[in-house]
Design a protein around this motif. Sequence first.
Motif, PDB file in Angstrom:
ATOM      1  N   PRO A 136     148.892  88.088 -36.969  1.00 26.14           N
ATOM      2  CA  PRO A 136     148.094  88.002 -35.969  1.00 26.14           C
ATOM      3  C   PRO A 136     147.435  89.252 -35.311  1.00 26.14           C
ATOM      4  O   PRO A 136     145.904  88.984 -34.354  1.00 26.14           O
ATOM      5  CB  PRO A 136     148.026  86.894 -35.374  1.00 26.14           C
ATOM      6  N   TYR A 137     148.277  90.121 -35.206  1.00 33.44           N
ATOM      7  CA  TYR A 137     147.866  91.544 -34.338  1.00 33.44           C
ATOM      8  C   TYR A 137     147.845  92.873 -34.659  1.00 33.44           C
ATOM      9  O   TYR A 137     148.004  94.043 -34.014  1.00 33.44           O
ATOM     10  CB  TYR A 137     148.645  91.274 -32.780  1.00 33.44           C
ATOM     11  N   GLY A 138     147.270  93.004 -35.870  1.00 35.25           N
ATOM     12  CA  GLY A 138     147.201  94.259 -36.425  1.00 35.25           C
ATOM     13  C   GLY A 138     148.180  94.952 -36.488  1.00 35.25           C
ATOM     14  O   GLY A 138     148.527  96.062 -36.752  1.00 35.25           O
ATOM     15  N   SER A 283     156.132  86.130 -24.962  1.00 36.88           N
ATOM     16  CA  SER A 283     156.749  86.893 -25.429  1.00 36.88           C
ATOM     17  C   SER A 283     157.012  85.112 -26.836  1.00 36.88           C
ATOM     18  O   SER A 283     157.543  84.857 -27.735  1.00 36.88           O
ATOM     19  CB  SER A 283     157.507  87.482 -25.526  1.00 36.88           C
ATOM     20  N   ASP A 284     157.669  84.106 -25.808  1.00 44.13           N
ATOM     21  CA  ASP A 284     158.164  83.035 -26.280  1.00 44.13           C
ATOM     22  C   ASP A 284     157.129  82.548 -27.040  1.00 44.13           C
ATOM     23  O   ASP A 284     157.293  81.770 -28.167  1.00 44.13           O
ATOM     24  CB  ASP A 284     158.927  82.346 -25.001  1.00 44.13           C
ATOM     25  N   ALA A 285     156.237  82.248 -26.578  1.00 47.25           N
ATOM     26  CA  ALA A 285     154.972  81.925 -27.829  1.00 47.25           C
ATOM     27  C   ALA A 285     154.707  82.442 -28.526  1.00 47.25           C
ATOM     28  O   ALA A 285     153.479  82.369 -28.947  1.00 47.25           O
ATOM     29  CB  ALA A 285     153.537  81.287 -26.320  1.00 47.25           C
ATOM     30  N   GLY A 286     154.480  83.292 -29.216  1.00 52.06           N
ATOM     31  CA  GLY A 286     154.329  84.717 -29.934  1.00 52.06           C
ATOM     32  C   GLY A 286     152.727  85.215 -29.678  1.00 52.06           C
ATOM     33  O   GLY A 286     152.331  84.711 -30.426  1.00 52.06           O
ATOM     34  N   THR A 287     152.426  85.135 -28.067  1.00 55.41           N
ATOM     35  CA  THR A 287     150.992  85.920 -27.758  1.00 55.41           C
ATOM     36  C   THR A 287     151.633  86.747 -27.324  1.00 55.41           C
ATOM     37  O   THR A 287     151.534  87.149 -25.748  1.00 55.41           O
ATOM     38  CB  THR A 287     150.378  85.070 -26.818  1.00 55.41           C
ATOM     39  N   PRO A 288     151.934  88.373 -27.705  1.00 57.06           N
ATOM     40  CA  PRO A 288     152.504  89.628 -27.036  1.00 57.06           C
ATOM     41  C   PRO A 288     151.459  89.539 -25.985  1.00 57.06           C
ATOM     42  O   PRO A 288     150.025  89.799 -26.543  1.00 57.06           O
ATOM     43  CB  PRO A 288     153.075  90.515 -27.825  1.00 57.06           C
ATOM     44  N   PRO A 289     151.573  89.690 -24.818  1.00 59.19           N
ATOM     45  CA  PRO A 289     151.083  90.449 -23.676  1.00 59.19           C
ATOM     46  C   PRO A 289     149.406  91.330 -23.706  1.00 59.19           C
ATOM     47  O   PRO A 289     148.667  91.577 -23.771  1.00 59.19           O
ATOM     48  CB  PRO A 289     151.617  90.737 -22.648  1.00 59.19           C
ATOM     49  N   ALA A 290     150.419  93.008 -24.522  1.00 59.75           N
ATOM     50  CA  ALA A 290     149.474  94.061 -25.163  1.00 59.75           C
ATOM     51  C   ALA A 290     148.287  93.744 -25.741  1.00 59.75           C
ATOM     52  O   ALA A 290     147.442  94.479 -25.870  1.00 59.75           O
ATOM     53  CB  ALA A 290     150.644  94.845 -25.949  1.00 59.75           C
ATOM     54  N   ALA A 291     148.082  92.231 -26.150  1.00 64.58           N
ATOM     55  CA  ALA A 291     147.173  92.003 -27.267  1.00 64.58           C
ATOM     56  C   ALA A 291     145.951  91.259 -25.670  1.00 64.58           C
ATOM     57  O   ALA A 291     145.256  91.522 -26.465  1.00 64.58           O
ATOM     58  CB  ALA A 291     147.347  90.527 -28.294  1.00 64.58           C
ATOM     59  N   GLY A 292     146.650  91.438 -24.953  1.00 67.34           N
ATOM     60  CA  GLY A 292     145.332  90.417 -24.348  1.00 67.34           C
ATOM     61  C   GLY A 292     145.100  91.756 -23.378  1.00 67.34           C
ATOM     62  O   GLY A 292     144.557  93.069 -23.752  1.00 67.34           O
ATOM     63  N   ASN A 293     144.019  90.808 -22.250  1.00 67.05           N
ATOM     64  CA  ASN A 293     143.397  92.153 -21.227  1.00 67.05           C
ATOM     65  C   ASN A 293     143.959  92.006 -19.461  1.00 67.05           C
ATOM     66  O   ASN A 293     143.540  92.630 -18.975  1.00 67.05           O
ATOM     67  CB  ASN A 293     141.520  92.170 -20.968  1.00 67.05           C
ATOM     68  N   GLY A 294     145.286  91.476 -19.557  1.00 69.50           N
ATOM     69  CA  GLY A 294     145.805  91.947 -18.441  1.00 69.50           C
ATOM     70  C   GLY A 294     146.633  92.663 -17.830  1.00 69.50           C
ATOM     71  O   GLY A 294     146.820  93.917 -18.291  1.00 69.50           O
ATOM     72  N   ALA A 295     147.256  92.032 -16.771  1.00 65.66           N
ATOM     73  CA  ALA A 295     147.976  93.850 -15.928  1.00 65.66           C
ATOM     74  C   ALA A 295     148.809  93.772 -16.823  1.00 65.66           C
ATOM     75  O   ALA A 295     149.443  95.303 -16.792  1.00 65.66           O
ATOM     76  CB  ALA A 295     148.346  93.410 -14.583  1.00 65.66           C
ATOM     77  N   GLU A 296     149.685  93.119 -17.486  1.00 66.17           N
ATOM     78  CA  GLU A 296     150.278  93.576 -18.125  1.00 66.17           C
ATOM     79  C   GLU A 296     150.213  94.023 -19.518  1.00 66.17           C
ATOM     80  O   GLU A 296     151.146  95.271 -20.172  1.00 66.17           O
ATOM     81  CB  GLU A 296     151.380  92.104 -19.113  1.00 66.17           C
ATOM     82  N   ALA A 297     149.052  94.158 -19.602  1.00 66.36           N
ATOM     83  CA  ALA A 297     148.590  94.475 -21.295  1.00 66.36           C
ATOM     84  C   ALA A 297     148.115  96.239 -20.921  1.00 66.36           C
ATOM     85  O   ALA A 297     148.672  96.955 -21.572  1.00 66.36           O
ATOM     86  CB  ALA A 297     147.304  94.321 -21.910  1.00 66.36           C
ATOM     87  N   ALA A 298     148.081  96.542 -19.960  1.00 65.65           N
ATOM     88  CA  ALA A 298     147.705  97.537 -19.471  1.00 65.65           C
ATOM     89  C   ALA A 298     148.863  98.174 -19.237  1.00 65.65           C
ATOM     90  O   ALA A 298     148.622  99.216 -19.203  1.00 65.65           O
ATOM     91  CB  ALA A 298     146.670  97.421 -17.220  1.00 65.65           C
ATOM     92  N   ALA A 299     149.572  97.735 -18.910  1.00 71.63           N
ATOM     93  CA  ALA A 299     151.616  98.565 -18.585  1.00 71.63           C
ATOM     94  C   ALA A 299     151.271  98.969 -19.777  1.00 71.63           C
ATOM     95  O   ALA A 299     151.909  99.909 -20.163  1.00 71.63           O
ATOM     96  CB  ALA A 299     151.966  97.697 -18.035  1.00 71.63           C
ATOM     97  N   PHE A 300     151.576  98.478 -21.004  1.00 69.92           N
ATOM     98  CA  PHE A 300     151.763  98.732 -22.107  1.00 69.92           C
ATOM     99  C   PHE A 300     150.853  99.194 -23.303  1.00 69.92           C
ATOM    100  O   PHE A 300     151.630 100.343 -23.882  1.00 69.92           O
ATOM    101  CB  PHE A 300     152.032  97.296 -22.593  1.00 69.92           C
TER     102      PHE A 300
END
Length: 316
Positions: A136-138, A283-300
Amino acid sequence: MDALQQLLATEPRATGRLTEGRARIVLDVDGLAAEQADALEARLKAAAEALPGVSAVTIARTAERRRRRLIAVASGKGGVGKSTVAANLAVALARRGARVGVVDADIYGPSQPRILGVEGVRAQARGKQLLPVATPYGVALLSMGQLAAADSAIAWRGPMAAGALLQLVEADWAGVDTLILDLPPGTGDVQLTMVQRHKPDGVVIVSTPQDLAWLDARRAIALFEKAEVPIIGLVENMAGYQCPTCGAVSDPFGRGGAAAAAEALGIALLARLPLAMAIREASDAGTPPAAGNGAEAAAFATLAEQVDAWLAAQPG
């Protein structure tokens, strides 16, 4: 849709058009052996010549194309979050416009299907080549987790595991320009086979901050240096924990040990990623943080920017 387009719709490697009876076809032979490319061209040409309204067929193979880049993500030991880093780096690179695939080369402990949200989806094959699974994340993915039963033990000796890795890397990656290799921890047969058969363009080393983890990471670095694989840099993972209740920051794995050692070796520090509950839960839920817009996404995103910059600076 004319007859030619109907034919080309059955072959994802081909595009073309029909003009005044002349069919002009472009065939992507990326990743195919010479005999495979010849057979595919001959089959496609014969099928096109048999179409009504076609008087001539011209097929051009893609010769000028961007070379696929292989980026390994490695660690000296398990439990440092290497697979999480690899998956999120892939997603972040895809968000920057790269066409990314992931090979889950951790044959004995494949975790990428869960992290990338395709757990339970089986990989298919065309002929002798595996077909990557879309996520789902390209990002396209191939993993032993898509080929073996979820609860089965993969009890293979080194040569069998190395052979399985080659099948994953030599799959039909048409359209992918950046392939992330999530290598197993350590410096064994899988790593050696990878370097000998498909040498990565560069490697990202993942370590946690404590000295013991860095000692193992240093062994991995030594392997790649000996094989003349460039070290892109180090990711210091689980670097600091912020209490969600009081906001206090602690360092359960120490602070800066890996980063300081990397500086002493002249290796770039690509990112310091926190020990964050949100990353583990996603990660456990299958929704990698890099696909979002939070602080964790910014780090990746920062990590992907660093890797992209390194790639852009390489010759060729």
